[in-house]
Design an enzyme around this catalytic site. Structure first.
Site, PDB file in Angstrom:
ATOM      1  N   GLY A 213     -52.856 -19.140  -1.492  1.00  0.00           N
ATOM      2  CA  GLY A 213     -53.078 -19.947  -2.691  1.00  0.00           C
ATOM      3  C   GLY A 213     -53.232 -21.399  -2.290  1.00  0.00           C
TER       4      GLY A 213
ATOM      5  N   CYS B 150     -50.375 -16.479   4.211  1.00  0.00           N
ATOM      6  CA  CYS B 150     -50.618 -17.905   4.002  1.00  0.00           C
ATOM      7  C   CYS B 150     -49.611 -18.495   3.002  1.00  0.00           C
ATOM      8  CB  CYS B 150     -52.065 -18.113   3.592  1.00  0.00           C
ATOM      9  SG  CYS B 150     -52.594 -19.792   3.811  1.00  0.00           S
ATOM     10  N   TYR B 151     -50.013 -18.763   1.764  1.00  0.00           N
ATOM     11  CA  TYR B 151     -49.039 -19.299   0.801  1.00  0.00           C
ATOM     12  C   TYR B 151     -47.867 -18.335   0.629  1.00  0.00           C
ATOM     13  CZ  TYR B 151     -47.019 -21.208  -3.481  1.00  0.00           C
ATOM     14  OH  TYR B 151     -46.153 -21.744  -4.401  1.00  0.00           O
TER      15      TYR B 151
ATOM     16  N   HIS C 118     -55.247 -15.414   7.765  1.00  0.00           N
ATOM     17  CA  HIS C 118     -55.777 -14.451   6.777  1.00  0.00           C
ATOM     18  C   HIS C 118     -56.270 -13.175   7.464  1.00  0.00           C
ATOM     19  CE1 HIS C 118     -55.643 -16.907   3.136  1.00  0.00           C
ATOM     20  NE2 HIS C 118     -55.776 -17.922   3.969  1.00  0.00           N
TER      21      HIS C 118
ATOM     22  N   GLU D 200     -57.312 -10.584   6.028  1.00  0.00           N
ATOM     23  CA  GLU D 200     -58.288  -9.873   5.185  1.00  0.00           C
ATOM     24  C   GLU D 200     -59.734 -10.314   5.409  1.00  0.00           C
ATOM     25  OE1 GLU D 200     -56.130 -12.087   4.334  1.00  0.00           O
ATOM     26  OE2 GLU D 200     -56.706 -13.350   2.648  1.00  0.00           O
TER      27      GLU D 200
ATOM     28  N   ASP E 147     -76.056  -3.251 -10.725  1.00  0.00           N
ATOM     29  CA  ASP E 147     -74.799  -3.507 -11.436  1.00  0.00           C
ATOM     30  C   ASP E 147     -74.844  -3.019 -12.884  1.00  0.00           C
ATOM     31  OD1 ASP E 147     -74.206  -4.738  -9.088  1.00  0.00           O
ATOM     32  OD2 ASP E 147     -74.426  -6.778  -9.841  1.00  0.00           O
TER      33      ASP E 147
ATOM     34  N   LYS F  22     -70.293  -5.452  -4.378  1.00  0.00           N
ATOM     35  CA  LYS F  22     -71.593  -4.773  -4.505  1.00  0.00           C
ATOM     36  C   LYS F  22     -71.640  -3.414  -3.794  1.00  0.00           C
ATOM     37  CE  LYS F  22     -75.893  -6.051  -5.796  1.00  0.00           C
ATOM     38  NZ  LYS F  22     -76.074  -6.791  -7.064  1.00  0.00           N
TER      39      LYS F  22
END
Ligand code: XMP
Length: 519
Positions: free
Chosen positions: A53, A84-85, A171, A173, A230, A375
């Protein structure tokens, strides 16, 4: 189903964490950091991840967790991973120390592993990771040990063995942490011991059930269907849930590719048998409004507003016949929501405009079944729902369509020239087997005339530019290094077969600094 809960502290990668966990086959749900404990208990998570964050934990008013939360996870033995945060917050709230650093670490850096078992099992002694925060842990609470460090961050990862609490400053991810998935996998399988129970089929089933419940047994839904992946997948899901109480509105704005209006109708009306498919031919209206308009933003604005007008008019007409229309569905996907405020992407604007500008007395509820997906996930769902390949793997096509691929003013003649050229390009690209490896390939009409020679005659005609790019997310893109023989075939065919074009050029610009579309 075994669930990993991701608590959102406002980090830009929060959704990516959940997505990575889903990729591991484990169900993951995101909730705001201040969600009630009752809700968390109802989910009964096997593990909890605290996201990154933008705040600093020591700032007044920064998002924090409650004492009850810590008591609950401790009583229930639920492992926690702070990123992180989240990594800072755990330390801060359990009586360690976090401070702002002079030498902030942003971007890729070397992580030196101190303890390569457990969370970091599978890491080499040194691995590249992605850092993106100015604060760092200065002192760990009692019971915590350091797992890894960097040159300027002595506590880049930690563990509390007894309570299965972990933190990483970087991070895991993002793709810039190449082995980040290993950390998430270790956390999910070794500590949370979550079973791989998540499948797209389950998501589809649950979503369909959810739509059924929300819409009820009589209400109806309207949806702007463009034929792009979409809106098509959103339509397919909703159609499965409520059948022909889904009213799909397809607007032909005159800026479509050759045969596109027919193809979309054929797919949804004939093949998939959507009986509430409404085709609106607004070609002349759009062309009239765009007459002599040269400025790109003005063109986009007119198209956006006219679309909304046409859509509204059709909705009001349908409402008279079907007063039970209570929902407006949209094919919004997660990146659209990120981009809505951050970029000038008109698709995002158009999508949000629907909600903002529909008349008050219509007060439709918004239904966005794909809003948390990326997507490629949407495509996978489309395949499972049985949508045809030409819809699933279609290149993205901008809302304003060919209007942003004709430089300056638009008329039917230019549109038809462009349509013919584009058809040849796509045909050749498909024949060469490279269509699906490209993010987009299309022709652009340049309103410049140059001299050429055909047979014994001098010609003076327009230029067609070919744009073909490779990209993962359209945020950046490289021009595709297409085979020269293929380019030659395309160029020769366009010049020979499309009246009005005597020169074809290939665009060799990357994004940035150029954009993918021309206007
Ligand atoms: P640019 O030109 O900004 O395009 O590099 C990035 C991606 O977005 C698509 N695009 C749009 N999509 N409505 C849309 O739905 C729009 O107004 C729009 N403008 C650009 C573009 O085709 C590319 O994939």
């Amino acid at each position: 189903m075994d669930t990993i809960l991701v608590m959102d502290f406002g980090g830009q990668y929060c959704h990516l964490i959940a997505r990575r966990i889903r990729d591991l086959g484990v169900y993951s749900e995101i909730l705001p950091y201040n969600v009630s404990l009752e809700k968390i208990k109802a989910i009964n998570p096997k593990g909890i991840i605290l996201s990154g964050g933008p705040n600093s934990v020591y700032e007044k008013g920064s998002p924090q967790l409650t004492e009850e939360f810590y008591k609950y996870v401790s009583d229930e033995d639920i492992p926690i991973l702070g990123i992180c945060y989240g990594h800072h917050l755990i330390v801060h709230q359990l009586n360690g120390k976090v401070e702002s650093k002079e030498h902030k670490e942003y971007g890729q850096t070397d992580l030196i592993i101190i303890e390569d078992k457990g969370l970091l099992e599978g890491f080499n002694k040194k691995e590249t990771v992605w850092m993106s925060h100015g604060d760092q842990v200065k002192q760990l609470p009692a019971g915590f040990n350091v797992l890894a460090k960097t040159a300027t961050c002595p506590i880049a990862a930690y563990i509390n063995n007894q309570k299965n609490i972990f933190g990483v400053q970087f991070h895991p991810e993002v793709v810039h942490t190449p082995k980040g998935n290993i950390i998430l996998k270790n956390f999910v399988s070794k500590y949370a011991k979550a079973n791989k129970e998540w499948k797209f089929e389950d998501w589809i089933e649950q979503t369909i059930m959810g739509i059924k419940e929300r819409v009820g047994t009589n209400n109806r839904v309207i949806l702007g269907l463009s034929g792009g992946v979409d809106s098509s997948v959103a339509a397919a899901l909703i159609h499965r849930a409520i059948g022909d109480r889904l009213h799909s509105i397809f607007v032909n704005n005159g800026m479509l590719r050759k045969n596109e209006a027919n193809q979309v109708q054929k797919t949804f009306k004939d093949k998939l048998r959507y009986r509430s498919f409404h085709y609106v031919d607004a070609e002349e209206l759009f062309l009239n409004k765009l007459k002599d308009i040269e400025d790109p933003e003005e063109k986009r604005r007119i198209i956006g507003h006219t679309f909304i007008d046409v859509f509204e008019k059709k909705t009001i007409e349908l409402e008279k016949e079907y007063p039970d229309i209570k929902f407006l569905a949209q094919g919004t996907i997660y990146p659209d929501r990120v981009e809505t405020s951050a970029t000038s992407n008109a698709s995002a604007k158009i999508k949000s405009h629907h909600n903002l500008t529909l008349p008050d007395n219509m007060s439709l509820e918004v239904l966005e079944p794909l809003k948390d997906l990326y997507k490629d996930e949407v495509r996978k769902i489309g395949v499972k729902l049985g949508l045809p390949n030409e819809i699933i793997n279609r290149h993205p096509f901008p809302g304003p369509g060919l209007a942003v691929r004709i430089i300056g003013s638009i008329d039917k003649e230019k549109l038809n020239i462009l349509r013919d050229a584009d058809e040849i390009l796509i045909e050749e690209i498909r024949k060469a087997g490279v269509y699906e490896s490209l993010w987009q390939a299309f022709c652009v009409f340049l309103p410049l005339k140059t001299v050429g020679i055909m047979g014994d005659y001098r010609t003076y005609e327009y230029i067609c530019a070919i744009r073909a790019v490779e990209s993962l997310d359209a945020m950046t893109a490289n021009f595709a290094k297409l085979d020269m023989d293929l380019l030659e075939r395309i160029g020769t065919r366009i010049i020979n077969e499309v009246k009005g074009i005597n020169r074809v050029v290939y665009d060799i610009s990357n994004k940035p600094p150029s954009t993918i579309e021309y206007e």
